[in-house]
Structures are given as structure tokens and as C-alpha cells.
Design a protein around this motif. Structure first.
Motif, PDB file in Angstrom:
ATOM      1  N   LEU A  65       0.824  -1.207   0.000  1.00 47.10           N
ATOM      2  CA  LEU A  65       0.000   0.000   0.000  1.00 47.10           C
ATOM      3  C   LEU A  65       0.857   1.255   0.000  1.00 47.10           C
ATOM      4  O   LEU A  65       0.558   2.234  -0.700  1.00 47.10           O
ATOM      5  CB  LEU A  65      -0.934  -0.011   1.216  1.00 47.10           C
ATOM      6  CG  LEU A  65      -1.965  -1.145   1.265  1.00 47.10           C
ATOM      7  CD1 LEU A  65      -2.744  -1.087   2.568  1.00 47.10           C
ATOM      8  CD2 LEU A  65      -2.897  -1.074   0.071  1.00 47.10           C
ATOM      9  N   ALA A  66       1.927   1.242   0.778  1.00 46.63           N
ATOM     10  CA  ALA A  66       2.847   2.389   0.778  1.00 46.63           C
ATOM     11  C   ALA A  66       3.528   2.528  -0.576  1.00 46.63           C
ATOM     12  O   ALA A  66       3.734   3.644  -1.074  1.00 46.63           O
ATOM     13  CB  ALA A  66       3.881   2.221   1.896  1.00 46.63           C
ATOM     14  N   HIS A  67       3.881   1.390  -1.177  1.00 51.27           N
ATOM     15  CA  HIS A  67       4.493   1.416  -2.504  1.00 51.27           C
ATOM     16  C   HIS A  67       3.533   2.010  -3.536  1.00 51.27           C
ATOM     17  O   HIS A  67       3.930   2.804  -4.395  1.00 51.27           O
ATOM     18  CB  HIS A  67       4.891  -0.006  -2.909  1.00 51.27           C
ATOM     19  CG  HIS A  67       5.606  -0.089  -4.215  1.00 51.27           C
ATOM     20  ND1 HIS A  67       6.919   0.308  -4.380  1.00 51.27           N
ATOM     21  CD2 HIS A  67       5.189  -0.525  -5.435  1.00 51.27           C
ATOM     22  CE1 HIS A  67       7.274   0.125  -5.647  1.00 51.27           C
ATOM     23  NE2 HIS A  67       6.240  -0.380  -6.307  1.00 51.27           N
ATOM     24  N   ALA A  68       2.248   1.631  -3.443  1.00 52.98           N
ATOM     25  CA  ALA A  68       1.249   2.176  -4.361  1.00 52.98           C
ATOM     26  C   ALA A  68       1.076   3.678  -4.162  1.00 52.98           C
ATOM     27  O   ALA A  68       0.935   4.436  -5.129  1.00 52.98           O
ATOM     28  CB  ALA A  68      -0.085   1.461  -4.166  1.00 52.98           C
ATOM     29  N   LEU A  69       1.082   4.118  -2.896  1.00 50.62           N
ATOM     30  CA  LEU A  69       0.968   5.550  -2.626  1.00 50.62           C
ATOM     31  C   LEU A  69       2.172   6.300  -3.178  1.00 50.62           C
ATOM     32  O   LEU A  69       2.041   7.402  -3.719  1.00 50.62           O
ATOM     33  CB  LEU A  69       0.827   5.785  -1.116  1.00 50.62           C
ATOM     34  CG  LEU A  69       0.624   7.235  -0.676  1.00 50.62           C
ATOM     35  CD1 LEU A  69      -0.655   7.804  -1.285  1.00 50.62           C
ATOM     36  CD2 LEU A  69       0.572   7.327   0.841  1.00 50.62           C
ATOM     37  N   ASP A 104       3.895   5.396  -5.816  1.00 52.53           N
ATOM     38  CA  ASP A 104       3.710   5.451  -7.265  1.00 52.53           C
ATOM     39  C   ASP A 104       2.735   6.547  -7.661  1.00 52.53           C
ATOM     40  O   ASP A 104       2.943   7.254  -8.660  1.00 52.53           O
ATOM     41  CB  ASP A 104       3.206   4.098  -7.778  1.00 52.53           C
ATOM     42  CG  ASP A 104       4.268   3.014  -7.707  1.00 52.53           C
ATOM     43  OD1 ASP A 104       5.465   3.375  -7.576  1.00 52.53           O
ATOM     44  OD2 ASP A 104       3.903   1.831  -7.780  1.00 52.53           O
ATOM     45  N   ILE A 105       1.667   6.692  -6.873  1.00 52.68           N
ATOM     46  CA  ILE A 105       0.694   7.746  -7.171  1.00 52.68           C
ATOM     47  C   ILE A 105       1.344   9.118  -7.043  1.00 52.68           C
ATOM     48  O   ILE A 105       1.127  10.010  -7.875  1.00 52.68           O
ATOM     49  CB  ILE A 105      -0.519   7.628  -6.232  1.00 52.68           C
ATOM     50  CG1 ILE A 105      -1.326   6.375  -6.590  1.00 52.68           C
ATOM     51  CG2 ILE A 105      -1.397   8.868  -6.311  1.00 52.68           C
ATOM     52  CD1 ILE A 105      -2.479   6.110  -5.664  1.00 52.68           C
ATOM     53  N   ALA A 106       2.156   9.297  -5.998  1.00 52.44           N
ATOM     54  CA  ALA A 106       2.842  10.578  -5.826  1.00 52.44           C
ATOM     55  C   ALA A 106       3.790  10.852  -6.985  1.00 52.44           C
ATOM     56  O   ALA A 106       3.859  11.976  -7.510  1.00 52.44           O
ATOM     57  CB  ALA A 106       3.597  10.584  -4.498  1.00 52.44           C
TER      58      ALA A 106
END
Length: 519
Positions: free
Chosen positions: A235-239, A241-243
Motif C-alpha cells: 500500500l505504501a508502494h502504491a501511494l 507510485d501515485i505521488a
């Protein structure tokens, strides 16, 4: 300060009837026929809402979903170290999940709608904020059930949205889109685990299980970290990527605005093809030339990460500020599928644009009317016949879609005739059909035709006029306005025929004369 907090906690703990509340939580999380019925109904409602992209229907599924009951019961079981309660809650939860999956898969199989809508895609890329929201919702849900605040449970059900992610898992399994199922399952697992642990924390806070449970708080914390850390990492990795994608989108937007400063520009869509390490940028502009393409590539490539290549897809429109694509740049991690449904842009259509073998000057995808327009770059040397065949092939491949390939400006092909003949045969009609197709794609309404004749023909000037008249009549019957002329002999015709042959003079030349298209 700490004494005041401790006294407040003791007062709160003493104000609840733990035995009664525990019995009510157990009843809400029990495996019964009514529970399975509500799971099936909630899954069906959620699946239909997701397929139809209806937010109100999806909210209805959230409200009737009974999954909060066994999840809170699981949290209470962990807080009280009651293994029997934990396993009974897990059994109830797994039974409801399994039934929900079966219902969603069955509905998708029976439905003609199998394209991922924006509501489906929105549940395939969870991030750390989803975990934070689930934690807060779990605390609120545990508090509401312990304090008997039934109205609050409604808001918690909407905030955590347990059933829609499970329905998306079923959708992904039904259409064999494993990454959709994987992302939605991660979202469901995050919500489920975080709510259960939050309910554990709230139950411990209110003193369920007595002093023995308080001595087990350290063990509960260890279990919580063991569950949350494996979930928090992706989830942190996905966040992250979004940033990164947000920063990249801002960079692309500012670069486009600066490079094309003489016109209005708008970024419509930005997707990252992870498999090929390509950044696809679709943007609307008022005009776009080869020099603009070169300048943009030079400016953007220097601003991109070194491992990422660039592919530009300009869309030419009068007012770029009103152009819009519905697919978000933040959904770039979701793989392309058979299409994205109304009102979103079809992924099949995007695939056509991205994988088109010829260079494009621009493209336009109209999801409402299901029409794809491809503007071929002026550098393309493919003949009109090849472009027409490509258009027909794509139209047949994309059932229900209209494909328009717009050729680059170029001379129209001459209509060639046999020696001493002005008759229209299959070869002449095929050429004129290409002319009509090209003028339709250009928006041309008027042409001129000029008949010619070779010096070895019969009738000479009359033959040239007959050829021109036949071509004009056919083109006018096809919807074009055509002016007619005939030329015989042309200057230096005899010398040219002796050098290059006579075939080129057995023809009718067609030229665009539409005033709106001659500039």
C-alpha cells in the motif's frame, strides 16, 4: 494529564454492559440463513452497480452488506483471547465471502457488460490512505457497536465498503483479469484486517475480557504488526507510485504549456506501460506540426526518468479546454482489457491508437458515439488503398466501433483508362471509390476533373472530354460536386510520351477545389 485520561477510560469502561454487548456482537456475527441471504443480495447489488458504473447502487450494496458483523466479532475474539469466538467469526466471514464471489461471478457470466468501469478500476489500486481510512472506520464501528450507536454503523459501512471490493474480485475472476482481482482482494483484505484489529483495540479499551486481556495487550500488538506490515508495504508502494505519477503529470503539463505556448493545450490522459517502460501522453491541442512534435520530445525526454521512453498522442480540437478523457492518470497501473465501457474511453480503442503501425499526427476517441479518428502524419508514404484497407480491418476487428483514418494531404490518384476507351470498369470504379473515401475523410465537398488522352487514341479531345464526363457523373452520384475540363494535347505531350510512355495520358486527373480545404 495521564491520570485524567485514565479516569475517563475507567468511567467509559464502567458505563457499558459488556456481557449484553458481547452477546449482541456474537448474534450479529453468527452464521445463519439470513446472513447468507443478505451476503448474496449485497453481492448482486454491488456487481450490478459496478457493471453499470452506478454509485448510488453501489452505496446500496454497502448498506445491506452484513460483513461488518463477523469482522467486529473477530476483533472481539482477539481482544478476549476467545479462540472459539475467533474461529466462528472466521467461518462466518469465509462463508459470506465465498457466496459473494459465486454470485458476482455468475452475474458477470450472464451479463453482456464485461468491461471494467471506472468504479471497478477505482477498487484495484489501493494505497496507504485506504488502510488509514479503514483504521478510523474500524475504530468508529467498534465504538458504535459497543455504545449502541446504530446510525454510526451506516456511515462506517459506506466508508469501509467491504462488499464492492469482493464483487470486483469476482468480476476479475469471471473475465480472467487477474490483476483486477489481485488489487481488489488487497483492498478487501486491508479493510477486513484493519477493521478487525481496530475492533480489537476498541474492545480492549472498554475492558472486554477482564484483567487477563490487559496483560495480553503486548501480544495483541505483535499480532497487529504482523498483519499490518505485510499489507502496509504494497500500500505504501502504491501511494509512492501515485505521488510520482502526480509529479510526472505536473511536469508533463507544464512542459506542454511552455512548449506550445502559442495555443491552448490540455493533458487528457497519461498512462505508464510498465511492460514496455513507455509513457503514453494524450493531449488536446489546436494544431500540431512536426516541429511541435520534435520540440516536445526534446523537452519532455530530458524531464523524464532515464528508463522511461515517451509516446505522444495529440488530439486536434478547436477548444482543447473542453476536451476530456475520463480515464484517470492514477489508474495507469491497471492493465488494458477489452474496453472500459460507457462513459469511459474503451481500452480497446486506446490499444488501437497506441499500437497503430504508422506515425500519427493526432487521434480522437469518441466513447459516446464509439468512433475512433486517426490522423496520419504527413511523413507517411502508405497509399490510399493501404490506409482504406487498414480502416476496414480495424472496423471489422472492433465490433460496434466506427474507425476513420484520415490520410495526410496528397494528390488524389488518377483514374486510368484502356487505350481509346472512356468506359468505366471495375478498376476505374475502385479508384474513384478511393477518391470519394479520401475526400470524405478530409471533409472535402468539391473537386475538379480533367480528362486526358494519348496521341495514339481515337477521338483525342472528344475522348478526353468523354472520360472526364463519365468520371464527373460518377463522382456527383457519390455526393461530390465536380467541375469538368479536358486537355488535349498538353504542352510537350509528344516528347513526354516518347520518353515516358503514353499510359499516363490515358487518364482523368482529380484535384481538390473545395475553398475551405485549399489553404
Amino acid at each position: 494529564m495521564f491520570k485524567l485520561i485514565r479516569r475517563w477510560l475507567i468511567r467509559q469502561s464502567a458505563s457499558v454492559d459488556r456481557d449484553t454487548i458481547a452477546d449482541e456482537i456474537d448474534d450479529d456475527g453468527e452464521l445463519e440463513g439470513s446472513y447468507l441471504f443478505m451476503c448474496a443480495m449485497a453481492s448482486g447489488i454491488a456487481t450490478i452497480g459496478l457493471l453499470c458504473n452506478s454509485v448510488s447502487v453501489i452505496i446500496g450494496a454497502m448498506l445491506v452488506s452484513p460483513l461488518m458483523g463477523p469482522i467486529v466479532r473477530l476483533g472481539l475474539g482477539i481482544a478476549t483471547l476467545d479462540i472459539n469466538r475467533v474461529f466462528r467469526a472466521l467461518g462466518t466471514l469465509l462463508a459470506g465471502m465465498g457466496l459473494a464471489l459465486l454470485v458476482s461471478i455468475l452475474i458477470v457470466w450472464l451479463s453482456p457488460l464485461r468491461t471494467p468501469t471506472p468504479e471497478i478500476l477505482a477498487r484495484t489500486t489501493p494505497n496507504l490512505f485506504d488502510m488509514i481510512a479503514a483504521t478510523l472506520s474500524g475504530l468508529a464501528g467498534g465504538y458504535a457497536m459497543i455504545r449502541k450507536r446504530g446510525g454510526t454503523i451506516v456511515g462506517v459501512a459506506i466508508a469501509t465498503a467491504l462488499m464492492p471490493p469482493m464483487a470486483v474480485v469476482g468480476f476479475g475472476l469471471a473475465v480472467a483479469q487477474w490483476r483486477i482481482s489481485q488489487g481488489a482482494l488487497l483492498l478487501f483484505t486491508t479493510n477486513f484486517a484493519t477493521i478487525a484489529l481496530s475492533a480489537t483495540l476498541m474492545s480492549t479499551w472498554y475492558g472486554f475480557g477482564g484483567r487477563a486481556t490487559r496483560h495480553a495487550v503486548a501480544w495483541q500488538i505483535i499480532v497487529g504488526f504482523a498483519v499490518l506490515l505485510p499489507l502496509g508495504w504494497p500500500l505504501a508502494h502504491a501511494l509512492r507510485d501515485i505521488a510520482q505519477q502526480t509529479r510526472l503529470l505536473n511536469t508533463v503539463r507544464s512542459t506542454l504549456t511552455q512548449t506550445l505556448s502559442d495555443q491552448s493545450v490540455r493533458v487528457l490522459d497519461m498512462q505508464i506501460d510498465d511492460s514496455h517502460k513507455v509513457l503514453d501522453v494524450t493531449f488536446a491541442a489546436q494544431h500540431y506540426e512536426m516541429k511541435d512534435d520534435t520540440s516536445l520530445h526534446q523537452a519532455l525526454v530530458s524531464a523524464l526518468p532515464p528508463q522511461l521512453s515517451l509516446r505522444l498522442n495529440p488530439v486536434i480540437t478547436v477548444d482543447p479546454t473542453r476536451a476530456e478523457l475520463t480515464r484517470s492518470a492514477l489508474s495507469a497501473g491497471v492493465p488494458n482489457t477489452a474496453g472500459s465501457g460507457n462513459p469511459s474511453i474503451s481500452d480497446e480503442a486506446h490499444d488501437v491508437v497506441r499500437n497503430f503501425p504508422l506515425p500519427l499526427l493526432g487521434s480522437q476517441i469518441d466513447a459516446h458515439d464509439k468512433q475512433i479518428t486517426l490522423l496520419i502524419a504527413p511523413t507517411t508514404e502508405a497509399p490510399l488503398s493501404t490506409l482504406k484497407q487498414m480502416e476496414d480491418h480495424l472496423a471489422a476487428q472492433l465490433g460496434g466501433w466506427t474507425v476513420h483514418i484520415v490520410p495526410p494531404p496528397r494528390p488524389l490518384p488518377p483514374v486510368l483508362f484502356a487505350r481509346a476507351s472512356a468506359d468505366l470498369g471495375s478498376e476505374q470504379i475502385t479508384t474513384m471509390q478511393l477518391v470519394v473515401w479520401a475526400t470524405q475523410r478530409w471533409g472535402v465537398k468539391q473537386v475538379s476533373v480533367e480528362g486526358r488522352a494519348s496521341s495514339d487514341g481515337k477521338g483525342t479531345a472528344n475522348l478526353a472530354a468523354d472520360r472526364a464526363r463519365h468520371v464527373r457523373d460518377w463522382l456527383e452520384a457519390a455526393g461530390l460536386r465536380a467541375s469538368m475540363g479536358a486537355s488535349y494535347p498538353l504542352p510537350d505531350q509528344a516528347q513526354i510520351e516518347e520518353t515516358n510512355g503514353v499510359e499516363a495520358f490515358r487518364s482523368v486527373l482529380i484535384q481538390v477545389t473545395d475553398p475551405a480545404k485549399t489553404d
